[in-house]
Design a protein around this motif. Structure first.
Motif, PDB file in Angstrom:
ATOM      1  N   ALA A  24       1.348  -0.969  -0.230  1.00 47.05           N
ATOM      2  CA  ALA A  24       0.006   0.060  -0.079  1.00 47.05           C
ATOM      3  C   ALA A  24       0.592   0.988  -0.134  1.00 47.05           C
ATOM      4  CB  ALA A  24      -0.861   0.471   1.429  1.00 47.05           C
ATOM      5  N   GLU A  25       0.751   2.288  -0.682  1.00 51.86           N
ATOM      6  CA  GLU A  25       1.425   3.589  -0.089  1.00 51.86           C
ATOM      7  C   GLU A  25       0.009   4.446  -1.494  1.00 51.86           C
ATOM      8  OE1 GLU A  25       4.243   3.150  -3.334  1.00 51.86           O
ATOM      9  OE2 GLU A  25       2.882   3.085  -5.861  1.00 51.86           O
ATOM     10  N   ILE A  26       1.110   5.886  -0.936  1.00 51.81           N
ATOM     11  CA  ILE A  26       0.417   7.005  -1.601  1.00 51.81           C
ATOM     12  C   ILE A  26       1.636   8.035  -1.499  1.00 51.81           C
ATOM     13  CG2 ILE A  26       0.565   8.250   1.105  1.00 51.81           C
ATOM     14  CD1 ILE A  26      -2.405   9.411   0.768  1.00 51.81           C
ATOM     15  N   THR A  27       1.755   8.539  -2.433  1.00 54.07           N
ATOM     16  CA  THR A  27       2.556   9.692  -3.063  1.00 54.07           C
ATOM     17  C   THR A  27       2.101  10.883  -3.694  1.00 54.07           C
ATOM     18  OG1 THR A  27       2.085   8.694  -5.622  1.00 54.07           O
ATOM     19  CG2 THR A  27       3.449   7.273  -4.431  1.00 54.07           C
ATOM     20  N   ILE A  36       3.336  20.073  -0.562  1.00 55.13           N
ATOM     21  CA  ILE A  36       2.991  18.864  -1.371  1.00 55.13           C
ATOM     22  C   ILE A  36       1.698  18.411  -2.315  1.00 55.13           C
ATOM     23  CG2 ILE A  36       4.912  18.035   0.219  1.00 55.13           C
ATOM     24  CD1 ILE A  36       2.619  16.186   1.986  1.00 55.13           C
ATOM     25  N   ILE A  37       2.007  17.436  -3.051  1.00 56.40           N
ATOM     26  CA  ILE A  37       0.822  16.916  -3.414  1.00 56.40           C
ATOM     27  C   ILE A  37       1.089  15.830  -3.938  1.00 56.40           C
ATOM     28  CG2 ILE A  37      -0.446  16.768  -6.349  1.00 56.40           C
ATOM     29  CD1 ILE A  37       1.667  19.535  -6.951  1.00 56.40           C
ATOM     30  N   ILE A  38      -0.439  15.251  -3.388  1.00 57.37           N
ATOM     31  CA  ILE A  38      -0.636  13.910  -3.284  1.00 57.37           C
ATOM     32  C   ILE A  38      -1.159  13.729  -4.656  1.00 57.37           C
ATOM     33  CG2 ILE A  38      -1.990  11.694  -2.497  1.00 57.37           C
ATOM     34  CD1 ILE A  38      -1.442  13.652   0.476  1.00 57.37           C
ATOM     35  N   ASP A  39      -0.298  12.167  -5.262  1.00 53.63           N
ATOM     36  CA  ASP A  39      -0.978  12.194  -6.690  1.00 53.63           C
ATOM     37  C   ASP A  39      -1.194  11.098  -6.483  1.00 53.63           C
ATOM     38  OD1 ASP A  39       1.361  11.043  -5.916  1.00 53.63           O
ATOM     39  OD2 ASP A  39       2.772  11.685  -8.052  1.00 53.63           O
ATOM     40  N   ARG A  65       1.511  18.499   9.220  1.00 54.00           N
ATOM     41  CA  ARG A  65       1.393  19.430  10.218  1.00 54.00           C
ATOM     42  C   ARG A  65       2.481  19.460  11.017  1.00 54.00           C
ATOM     43  NH1 ARG A  65      -4.176  16.612  12.473  1.00 54.00           N
ATOM     44  NH2 ARG A  65      -5.328  18.471  11.102  1.00 54.00           N
ATOM     45  N   GLU A  66       3.596  18.439  10.999  1.00 56.83           N
ATOM     46  CA  GLU A  66       4.417  18.311  11.778  1.00 56.83           C
ATOM     47  C   GLU A  66       5.441  19.826  11.537  1.00 56.83           C
ATOM     48  OE1 GLU A  66       9.297  15.332  12.187  1.00 56.83           O
ATOM     49  OE2 GLU A  66       6.378  14.373  12.004  1.00 56.83           O
ATOM     50  N   LYS A  67       5.754  19.721   9.141  1.00 56.73           N
ATOM     51  CA  LYS A  67       6.555  20.584   8.846  1.00 56.73           C
ATOM     52  C   LYS A  67       5.947  21.731   8.043  1.00 56.73           C
ATOM     53  CE  LYS A  67       9.672  16.851   8.263  1.00 56.73           C
ATOM     54  NZ  LYS A  67      11.074  17.124   9.651  1.00 56.73           N
ATOM     55  N   GLN A  68       4.871  21.844   9.121  1.00 55.15           N
ATOM     56  CA  GLN A  68       3.470  23.294   8.366  1.00 55.15           C
ATOM     57  C   GLN A  68       3.556  22.984   6.691  1.00 55.15           C
ATOM     58  OE1 GLN A  68       5.969  26.278  11.020  1.00 55.15           O
ATOM     59  NE2 GLN A  68       4.615  25.608  12.902  1.00 55.15           N
ATOM     60  N   LEU A  69       3.442  21.827   6.482  1.00 52.11           N
ATOM     61  CA  LEU A  69       3.368  22.344   4.973  1.00 52.11           C
ATOM     62  C   LEU A  69       1.392  22.175   4.816  1.00 52.11           C
ATOM     63  CD1 LEU A  69       5.384  18.898   4.047  1.00 52.11           C
ATOM     64  CD2 LEU A  69       5.801  21.668   4.116  1.00 52.11           C
ATOM     65  N   LYS A  70       1.355  22.226   3.176  1.00 52.56           N
ATOM     66  CA  LYS A  70      -0.629  22.580   3.118  1.00 52.56           C
ATOM     67  C   LYS A  70      -0.023  21.599   2.192  1.00 52.56           C
ATOM     68  CE  LYS A  70      -2.669  25.658   5.246  1.00 52.56           C
ATOM     69  NZ  LYS A  70      -3.299  25.575   5.636  1.00 52.56           N
ATOM     70  N   ILE A  71      -1.591  19.900   1.766  1.00 53.52           N
ATOM     71  CA  ILE A  71      -1.951  19.524   1.230  1.00 53.52           C
ATOM     72  C   ILE A  71      -2.429  20.079   0.051  1.00 53.52           C
ATOM     73  CG2 ILE A  71      -2.101  16.969   0.738  1.00 53.52           C
ATOM     74  CD1 ILE A  71      -1.273  16.552   3.135  1.00 53.52           C
ATOM     75  N   LEU A  72      -2.367  19.492  -1.530  1.00 49.09           N
ATOM     76  CA  LEU A  72      -3.280  19.607  -2.364  1.00 49.09           C
ATOM     77  C   LEU A  72      -3.625  18.139  -2.829  1.00 49.09           C
ATOM     78  CD1 LEU A  72      -5.008  21.233  -4.398  1.00 49.09           C
ATOM     79  CD2 LEU A  72      -2.579  21.360  -6.211  1.00 49.09           C
ATOM     80  N   PRO A  73      -4.105  17.409  -2.386  1.00 51.68           N
ATOM     81  CA  PRO A  73      -5.058  16.751  -3.308  1.00 51.68           C
ATOM     82  C   PRO A  73      -5.812  16.007  -4.567  1.00 51.68           C
ATOM     83  CG  PRO A  73      -7.134  16.693  -1.394  1.00 51.68           C
ATOM     84  CD  PRO A  73      -5.681  18.142  -1.183  1.00 51.68           C
ATOM     85  N   LEU A  74      -4.949  15.682  -5.342  1.00 52.82           N
ATOM     86  CA  LEU A  74      -5.319  15.519  -6.196  1.00 52.82           C
ATOM     87  C   LEU A  74      -5.759  14.713  -6.758  1.00 52.82           C
ATOM     88  CD1 LEU A  74      -2.518  18.096  -9.042  1.00 52.82           C
ATOM     89  CD2 LEU A  74      -4.677  17.716  -7.845  1.00 52.82           C
ATOM     90  N   CYS A  75      -5.414  12.658  -6.079  1.00 54.71           N
ATOM     91  CA  CYS A  75      -6.040  11.999  -6.119  1.00 54.71           C
ATOM     92  C   CYS A  75      -7.189  11.915  -5.631  1.00 54.71           C
ATOM     93  CB  CYS A  75      -4.502  10.973  -4.593  1.00 54.71           C
ATOM     94  SG  CYS A  75      -5.229   9.713  -4.632  1.00 54.71           S
TER      95      CYS A  75
END
Length: 93
Positions: A24-27, A36-39, A65-75
């Motif tokens: 199983a993976e999420i890239t 980061i963009i989840i693809d 949250r740990e790295k203070q990032l935003k996520i764009l979930p394209l998947c």
């Protein structure tokens, strides 16, 4: 089942390996320094029905949250999890 993480500064993944094989993976890919963009999300037939996909999304959210990032979930799967989980809105881009 332990979720592992790999990141090379350009792309990364959270994954579950069984007997040395990724089951199983999420890239994701980096888009700048703070996003980061989840693809892709994939779960093998052997692990389907165990909420592994949701756990992988949760691992990505915890990382953001740990790295203070935003996520764009394209998947589509990850996007659906974000839409159904109000607690994840703080990291949504």
């Amino acid at each position: 089942m332990a979720i592992q993480h790999k990141d090379n500064g350009e792309k990364g993944k959270f994954y579950v390996a069984v007997a040395g094989k990724t089951e199983a993976e999420i890239t994701y890919v980096w888009s700048g320094e703070k996003r980061i963009i989840i693809d892709h999300t994939g779960v093998s037939e052997a692990l389907k029905g165990q909420s592994i996909g949701k756990q992988l999304v949760h691992a990505a959210v915890a990382f953001a949250r740990e790295k203070q990032l935003k996520i764009l979930p394209l998947c589509p799967f990850a996007r659906a999890v974000f839409e159904k989980t109000p607690d994840y809105q703080d990291v949504l881009f």
